[in-house]
Write a protein that holds these residues in place. Structure first.
Motif, short mmCIF file in Angstrom:
data_model
loop_
_atom_site.label_atom_id
_atom_site.label_comp_id
_atom_site.label_asym_id
_atom_site.label_seq_id
_atom_site.Cartn_x
_atom_site.Cartn_y
_atom_site.Cartn_z
N LEU A 47 -24.88 9.53 19.38
CA LEU A 47 -24.25 10.15 20.46
C LEU A 47 -25.62 10.02 21.37
O LEU A 47 -25.59 9.84 22.47
N LEU A 48 -26.87 9.75 20.71
CA LEU A 48 -28.05 10.04 21.56
C LEU A 48 -28.61 8.49 21.77
O LEU A 48 -28.94 8.33 22.84
N THR A 49 -28.27 7.67 20.86
CA THR A 49 -29.03 6.33 21.12
C THR A 49 -27.84 5.10 20.73
O THR A 49 -28.17 4.02 21.17
N GLY A 50 -26.74 5.57 20.44
CA GLY A 50 -25.70 4.42 20.07
C GLY A 50 -25.70 3.82 18.90
O GLY A 50 -25.10 3.05 18.57
N SER A 51 -26.73 4.28 18.03
CA SER A 51 -26.91 3.73 16.66
C SER A 51 -26.89 4.93 15.83
O SER A 51 -27.35 5.91 15.98
N GLY A 52 -25.97 4.52 14.68
CA GLY A 52 -25.81 5.54 13.64
C GLY A 52 -26.88 5.68 12.66
O GLY A 52 -26.89 6.26 11.70
N ARG A 53 -27.82 4.82 12.64
CA ARG A 53 -29.07 4.62 11.76
C ARG A 53 -30.45 4.66 12.17
O ARG A 53 -30.54 4.40 13.56
N LEU A 54 -31.10 5.40 11.51
CA LEU A 54 -32.48 5.82 12.14
C LEU A 54 -33.40 4.44 11.93
O LEU A 54 -33.57 3.92 10.72
N ASN A 55 -33.92 3.91 12.92
CA ASN A 55 -35.02 3.00 12.53
C ASN A 55 -36.06 3.26 13.57
O ASN A 55 -36.25 4.22 14.30
N ALA A 56 -37.26 2.55 13.57
CA ALA A 56 -38.55 2.61 14.36
C ALA A 56 -38.07 2.95 15.83
O ALA A 56 -38.57 3.70 16.55
#
Length: 243
Positions: A47-56
């Motif tokens: 919801l926040l970034t469009g990506s469901g995974r955390l990267n740098a």
């Protein structure tokens, strides 16, 4: 237009994403939908970034996280797990490596509530401390008043010949001003001490008055001294001494 202070949706994207993530995961759970591992953080990041995974890159978009690449103390997987726990508990938990800055950004109401609770607890502790100190002061005052009453009772059993001994005994516990009231009430009983009245009128300190009493006693005729001894309640003791 609805004022921003009354808006139903938070204006901060990260805050809004955290609230929506909780709502979506709970709704999916109620429907019996299959949830992925760490569903709260996955939904939040999407919801926040469009990506469901955390990267740098994604980490830099999370306010308060201040992620530094090649961090030696934690990795992104640990951050993901901590974020999932925080969002799942609606901000009540803030596990490492997250900081209170992240908690304040995503769940500011928790921070305010905790601050209010701390202030409330501090207020209770302060009130208890004040009451305890007040009771201690009150108890000390009562003990002192009881001791002063003992000094006054002891004075009732003194004659002009023994009052200096009385003053010496009690002056270690009380200052002259505290003993003066009882002394001047006692002084009016004895004719030989009438000449001290001018010292009372002139506010002479009691220790100075005591200096004059032995001279007055020596100049007092023995019949008068004997009569004043009998004015003291402990007549039996005087009678035994004189026999």
């Amino acid at each position: 237009m609805i004022p921003s202070s009354h808006a139903l949706v938070s204006l901060k994207p990260a805050r809004q994403a955290a609230i929506q993530a909780i709502s979506q995961v709970e709704s999916a759970r109620e429907r019996g939908s299959r949830l992925p591992a760490m569903p709260y953080v996955r939904t939040f990041l999407r919801l926040l970034t469009g990506s469901g995974r955390l990267n740098a890159t994604v980490a830099r978009q999370i306010p308060g996280l201040n992620w530094v690449p090649k961090n030696r103390h934690s990795n992104l997987k640990q951050v993901e797990e901590a974020l999932d726990t925080m969002i799942a508990t609606e901000g009540e938990a803030c596990p490492l490596p997250l900081t209170l800055d992240v908690q304040a950004e995503l769940f500011p109401e928790v921070m305010h509530t905790r601050t209010g609770r701390r202030l409330h607890r501090a207020g209770i502790q302060t009130t208890r401390q004040i009451r305890r100190e007040s009771r201690e002061v009150d108890q000390r005052w009562k003990l002192r008043q009881n001791l002063l009453a003992q000094a006054e009772t002891d004075l009732n059993f003194q004659s002009p010949e023994t009052v200096c001994t009385w003053y010496t005994r009690w002056s270690d516990e009380f200052d002259a001003g505290e003993l003066a009231g009882a002394f001047w009430r006692w002084q009016t009983r004895f004719a030989s001490l009438k000449e001290l009245t001018w010292l009372r009128i002139s506010d002479e300190p009691l220790y100075a008055v005591m200096y004059d009493i032995p001279f007055i006693v020596r100049e007092t005729p023995e019949p008068v001294r004997a009569a004043e001894r009998w004015q003291v309640p402990n007549k039996l003791r005087h009678k035994e001494v004189n026999v």
